[in-house]
Design a protein around this motif. Sequence first.
Motif, PDB file in Angstrom:
ATOM      1  N   ALA A 191      -2.066  18.862  24.680  1.00 13.63           N
ATOM      2  CA  ALA A 191      -2.958  18.064  23.822  1.00 13.63           C
ATOM      3  C   ALA A 191      -3.811  17.129  24.652  1.00 13.63           C
ATOM      4  CB  ALA A 191      -2.142  17.264  22.810  1.00 13.63           C
ATOM      5  N   LEU A 192      -4.945  16.743  24.066  1.00 13.41           N
ATOM      6  CA  LEU A 192      -5.816  15.706  24.615  1.00 13.41           C
ATOM      7  C   LEU A 192      -5.767  14.538  23.647  1.00 13.41           C
ATOM      8  CD1 LEU A 192      -8.097  14.540  26.429  1.00 13.41           C
ATOM      9  CD2 LEU A 192      -9.723  15.786  24.988  1.00 13.41           C
ATOM     10  N   GLU A 193      -5.422  13.356  24.151  1.00  9.22           N
ATOM     11  CA  GLU A 193      -5.323  12.180  23.301  1.00  9.22           C
ATOM     12  C   GLU A 193      -6.234  11.078  23.825  1.00  9.22           C
ATOM     13  OE1 GLU A 193      -1.238  11.048  23.236  1.00  9.22           O
ATOM     14  OE2 GLU A 193      -0.528  12.948  22.410  1.00  9.22           O
ATOM     15  N   PHE A 194      -6.600  10.163  22.924  1.00 12.76           N
ATOM     16  CA  PHE A 194      -7.410   9.011  23.318  1.00 12.76           C
ATOM     17  C   PHE A 194      -6.625   7.748  22.960  1.00 12.76           C
ATOM     18  CE2 PHE A 194     -10.448  12.418  22.826  1.00 12.76           C
ATOM     19  CZ  PHE A 194     -11.256  12.254  23.935  1.00 12.76           C
ATOM     20  N   GLN A 195      -6.275   6.992  23.977  1.00 11.57           N
ATOM     21  CA  GLN A 195      -5.500   5.768  23.787  1.00 11.57           C
ATOM     22  C   GLN A 195      -6.323   4.590  24.294  1.00 11.57           C
ATOM     23  OE1 GLN A 195      -1.634   6.190  25.626  1.00 11.57           O
ATOM     24  NE2 GLN A 195      -1.092   7.990  24.408  1.00 11.57           N
ATOM     25  N   GLY A 196      -6.709   3.716  23.366  1.00 16.21           N
ATOM     26  CA  GLY A 196      -7.543   2.576  23.743  1.00 16.21           C
ATOM     27  C   GLY A 196      -8.880   3.006  24.317  1.00 16.21           C
TER      28      GLY A 196
END
Length: 218
Positions: A191-196
Amino acid sequence: MQIDSSFHSKLSQPATAAPATSATEKDQFLKLLVAQMQHQDPLNPQDGAAFVAQLAQFSSLEQATETNQRLADLSSAQAATARAGLTAVVGQTISAQTTSVVVGATPPPALSAHLGGAATKVDAVLTDASGKEVRRFSLGAASGGDVAIPWDGSDASGKPLAAGTYKIEIQATGANGAVPATAIETGRVSALEFQGGKAIYRIGAATVDPADIIRIGG
């Protein structure tokens, strides 16, 4: 009637505000300009040169508003393009530098030690959050490059380690002292996630910063 000097001060500053703010200032300027024309003394009208200067200021403010909007649109387009490029890595196998490993519900990524030169002795050491050593791998001598670390998520007694994050350190020595060495984790990106606002890839329970990737593909 003269336009408030504080408003002229705003116009002399670089256009750094958001487009909506610039649009508001443009409306305020126009209202002040119209009010000035409506309330000027008919027997002593405003000097033509001053009026032209104010129109020039209005034109500059309008151009700054349009420029800000175009820059915002360009920034959004570039961000969308960058995100689209990042998604291409999902599903592929990557190798990345790391200083920690994560034990979770899924098996940990494959580990290896990358050596910057020949070493007569190579150890991979895992420690917990308190700094206690929980596993040590003696990898022997190596001529350089990548050396596999045969770890399955267990401690020295073969018992599975508790879920959590563990520090990994590669200790390598050669004929002339310490040899540059880095721990590498390899796995399939799920997965590709965006955190902050920051992009990260997920490999099992572990996360990888795109900047740490050294290889994509087997």
